[in-house]
Design an enzyme around this catalytic site. Structure first.
Site, PDB file in Angstrom:
ATOM      1  N   SER A 124      22.013 -32.016  17.144  1.00 30.80           N
ATOM      2  CA  SER A 124      23.000 -30.953  16.951  1.00 30.80           C
ATOM      3  C   SER A 124      23.530 -30.987  15.526  1.00 30.80           C
ATOM      4  CB  SER A 124      24.149 -31.198  17.930  1.00 30.80           C
ATOM      5  OG  SER A 124      25.268 -30.419  17.587  1.00 30.80           O
ATOM      6  N   TYR A 148      30.793 -37.142  21.972  1.00 37.95           N
ATOM      7  CA  TYR A 148      29.548 -36.385  22.178  1.00 37.95           C
ATOM      8  C   TYR A 148      28.682 -36.454  20.917  1.00 37.95           C
ATOM      9  CZ  TYR A 148      26.474 -32.344  21.938  1.00 37.95           C
ATOM     10  OH  TYR A 148      25.370 -31.537  21.734  1.00 37.95           O
ATOM     11  N   LYS A 152      24.791 -38.253  19.859  1.00 36.82           N
ATOM     12  CA  LYS A 152      23.645 -37.614  19.174  1.00 36.82           C
ATOM     13  C   LYS A 152      23.229 -38.442  17.960  1.00 36.82           C
ATOM     14  CE  LYS A 152      23.113 -34.110  21.859  1.00 36.82           C
ATOM     15  NZ  LYS A 152      21.996 -34.144  22.795  1.00 36.82           N
TER      16      LYS A 152
END
Ligand code: NAD
Ligand code: UD1
Length: 337
Positions: A124, A148, A152
């Site tokens: 992302s 989050y 990643k």
């Protein structure tokens, strides 16, 4: 080529499965339905007219995940499965780390055991943290602002280390910008649970009358109209990016990193206007304070993907809003409509 798609019942995964099947790849899909449902799997089959093995399995369930590798000869993995809500990740960080990191470790250990040496990973733009300038290229410094995003970035590092240790392994890290839109048929789209966190599904639910008005988070950013600017990309363009990554990079060992965005930035008010045009209604909104952690502008320089993968986004903002509206207006309650 037989491709294992994890999280294939989810928003981006389901659109990618359709494109893979249309391009005559064989697929095997795994999902635990944490944020999706069987209807999405049935829809993939209906839209394409093709069947494929589906396993309702959690990546954390090593024993049942291993059965997928035993029962199918897998050539490559496209790994979408993961939890993705930024706000929620700050409230239940351990669940995010366990699901996203441990799930991926189990998947990659099984890939190693069954000699599967290609993985394409859903990363992302969040790994760029607070970028100092735009457009963003792949060599920008990396940092994160929430659990989050940290999953990643950690997974990018884990996969990079795995590729260093295994000279057969090909890792492609695709850094998505802001996927929106839906399949042209109007049969498949984003189906968020509860009140949407992201802008587009929120606007779409206001348009369909499920929510009263859009809350615009800040109009005092240093942007042309003061609202946040993002690189919105049609989910089908994004899906096709995965096919290109497999076509070009599978069996090429090492780590390959690409931004998948359009290179164009649109503001919150631009999005509201485009959506009004698509749905033919006025969309009420109010200006609220900034959302903590938000950045003013974020858009990609997608030149590397064009140069090396021969991929570029072709669908514009009107098409993104029209396709979202077709899905939302015919499925006001998502797959449960
Ligand atoms: P999604 O929630 O619609 O899809 C993810 C799927 O993974 C869901 O169907 C969910 O049930 C499944 N899943 C989660 N944990 C699992 C587990 N342990 N075992 C098996 N299945 C599991 O999300 P999406 O928008 O399609 O995103 C797909 C991937 O792309 C995610 O990894 C996400 O972090 C990443 N990503 C998404 C965006 C975005 O804006 N949508 C942006 C950047 C990156
Ligand atoms: C969010 C995530 C990011 C993730 C990306 C793609 C946060 C803080 N960041 O980014 O990690 O990679 O999605 O999925 O959640 N907005 C409103 N009103 C709303 C919702 C959003 O004005 O109700 C604005 C935001 O301030 C922003 C823009 O719309 O300027 C886009 O927001 P959103 O869709 O949540 O995506 P990002 O913030 O870019």
């Amino acid at each position: 080529m037989n491709i294992l798609v994890t999280g294939g019942a989810g928003y981006i995964g389901s659109h990618t499965c359709v494109e893979l099947l249309n391009a005559c790849y064989d697929i095997v899909v795994v999902d635990n339905f944490d944020n999706s449902c069987m209807k999405a799997v049935d829809t993939i089959k209906r839209i394409t007219g093709k069947d494929f093995p589906f396993y309702e399995v959690d990546l954390l369930d090593r024993e049942n995940l291993e059965k997928v590798f035993i029962e199918n000869k897998i050539d490559a993995v496209i790994h979408f499965a993961g939890l993705k809500a930024v706000g929620e990740s700050t409230q239940i960080p351990l669940r995010y780390y366990h699901n996203n990191i441990t799930g991926t470790l189990i998947l990659m250990e099984l890939m190693e055991k069954y000699d599967v040496n290609n993985i394409v990973f859903s990363s992302s733009a969040t790994v760029y943290g607070m970028p100092k300038s735009v457009p963003i290229t792949e060599d920008f410094p990396l940092s994160t602002t929430n659990p989050y995003g940290s999953t990643k970035l950690m997974l990018e590092q884990i996969m990079t280390d795995a590729a260093k240790a295994n000279d057969k392994l090909s890792v492609t890290l695709l850094r998505y910008f802001n996927p929106i839109g839906a399949h042209k048929s109007g049969e498949m789209g984003e189906d968020p649970q509860g009140i949407p966190n992201n802008l587009l599904p929120y606007v779409a639910q206001v348009a369909v009358g499920k929510l009263e008005k859009v809350h615009v988070f800040g109009n005092d950013y240093p942007t042309p109209d003061g609202t946040g600017v993002r690189d919105y990309i049609h989910v089908v363009d994004l899906a096709i990016g995965h096919l290109k990554a497999i076509e070009v990079r599978a069996n090429e060992p090492g780590v390959h990193i690409y931004n998948l965005g359009t290179g164009n930035g649109y503001s919150v008010l631009d999005i509201i206007k485009s959506f009004e045009k698509a749905c033919g209604k006025e969309i009420p909104y109010v200006i609220d304070p900034r959302r903590p952690g938000d950045i003013a502008e974020c858009w990609a320089n997608p030149a590397k993907a064009k140069r090396e993968l021969g991929w570029e986004a072709t669908r514009g903002i009107e098409e993104m809003c029209e396709d979202s509206w077709r899905w939302q207006s015919t499925h006001p309650n998502g797959y449960n409509s």
